[in-house]
Design a protein around this motif. Structure first.
Motif, PDB file in Angstrom:
ATOM      1  N   PHE A  45      28.554   5.614 -15.329  1.00 22.18           N
ATOM      2  CA  PHE A  45      28.723   7.065 -16.338  1.00 22.18           C
ATOM      3  C   PHE A  45      29.988   7.947 -15.892  1.00 22.18           C
ATOM      4  O   PHE A  45      29.318   8.072 -14.617  1.00 22.18           O
ATOM      5  N   THR A  46      30.752   8.560 -16.378  1.00 31.59           N
ATOM      6  CA  THR A  46      31.053   9.035 -15.602  1.00 31.59           C
ATOM      7  C   THR A  46      30.423  10.841 -15.367  1.00 31.59           C
ATOM      8  O   THR A  46      29.629  10.572 -16.093  1.00 31.59           O
ATOM      9  N   LYS A  47      30.742  11.656 -14.698  1.00 31.91           N
ATOM     10  CA  LYS A  47      30.291  13.188 -14.819  1.00 31.91           C
ATOM     11  C   LYS A  47      29.279  13.721 -16.120  1.00 31.91           C
ATOM     12  O   LYS A  47      28.411  14.363 -16.490  1.00 31.91           O
ATOM     13  N   GLU A  48      31.086  13.983 -16.753  1.00 29.70           N
ATOM     14  CA  GLU A  48      31.184  14.306 -18.008  1.00 29.70           C
ATOM     15  C   GLU A  48      30.437  13.692 -18.617  1.00 29.70           C
ATOM     16  O   GLU A  48      29.894  14.123 -19.846  1.00 29.70           O
ATOM     17  N   THR A  49      30.583  12.514 -19.620  1.00 31.53           N
ATOM     18  CA  THR A  49      29.513  11.707 -19.934  1.00 31.53           C
ATOM     19  C   THR A  49      28.063  11.079 -19.714  1.00 31.53           C
ATOM     20  O   THR A  49      26.951  12.067 -20.994  1.00 31.53           O
ATOM     21  N   TYR A  50      27.978  12.026 -18.657  1.00 35.26           N
ATOM     22  CA  TYR A  50      26.876  11.598 -18.683  1.00 35.26           C
ATOM     23  C   TYR A  50      25.931  13.708 -18.495  1.00 35.26           C
ATOM     24  O   TYR A  50      24.794  13.471 -19.285  1.00 35.26           O
TER      25      TYR A  50
END
Length: 170
Positions: free
Chosen positions: A136-141
């Motif tokens: 996951f991207t940081k934003e998704t996580y």
């Protein structure tokens, strides 16, 4: 006929009282990480939104999408297209995009088609990812953590009941 219907309705009502079955409330989450949760419900249909009541929430299942590099809207639109293509039965309550966008596709008091035999008692969250490794991207996580925390609180779910799709299917 009228008497038969009355007896049937009474029997169903008595059973629900006996089992203390109370459907979960529809939980509306308006924001995650300070950003709006977009409610873009799927059109009711048998392939992605059957409108089957979710009788009790016993867990939250986290998934990653089957198509790396796509965004939340593209995945939501794919679920919607199943009403026309009849390709498969699949959906999710929420989809989190690469940028942390959260789209709700199905009300939390209805089942989604994401977790096989756990559809009947879980809230499903699909997460977008850039590559086949599913990272996951940081934003998704960050959006996932906030969304799960909110759902845990709303549905009184234990941390052990936050699982991966793999934990359901092996």
């Amino acid at each position: 006929v009228g008497l038969c219907m009355f007896v049937l309705i009474c029997a169903i009502f008595a059973k629900s009282i006996k089992n203390n079955i109370q459907p979960p409330k529809e939980v509306v989450i308006n924001e995650v990480n300070g950003d709006e949760v977009v409610q873009d419900f799927l059109t009711p249909n048998e392939y992605s939104r059957p409108q089957t009541p979710l009788k009790k929430v016993k867990g939250i299942v986290v998934h990653y999408t089957a198509n790396p590099g796509t965004d939340a809207k593209a995945n939501r639109d794919y679920f919607e297209s199943l009403s026309v293509t009849h390709e498969t039965h699949v959906s999710s309550h929420y989809i989190i995009g690469l940028d942390g966008t959260v789209i709700q596709c199905i009300p939390t008091n209805e089942i989604s088609y994401a977790s096989n035999d756990r559809n009947k008692d879980t809230i499903s969250i699909e997460c977008c990812h850039k590559k086949k490794n599913g990272k996951f991207t940081k934003e998704t996580y960050e959006a996932l953590v906030k969304l799960v925390a909110t759902l845990v609180k709303e549905f009184d779910v234990e941390k052990e009941d936050i699982i991966r799709h793999y934990d359901v299917t092996g």
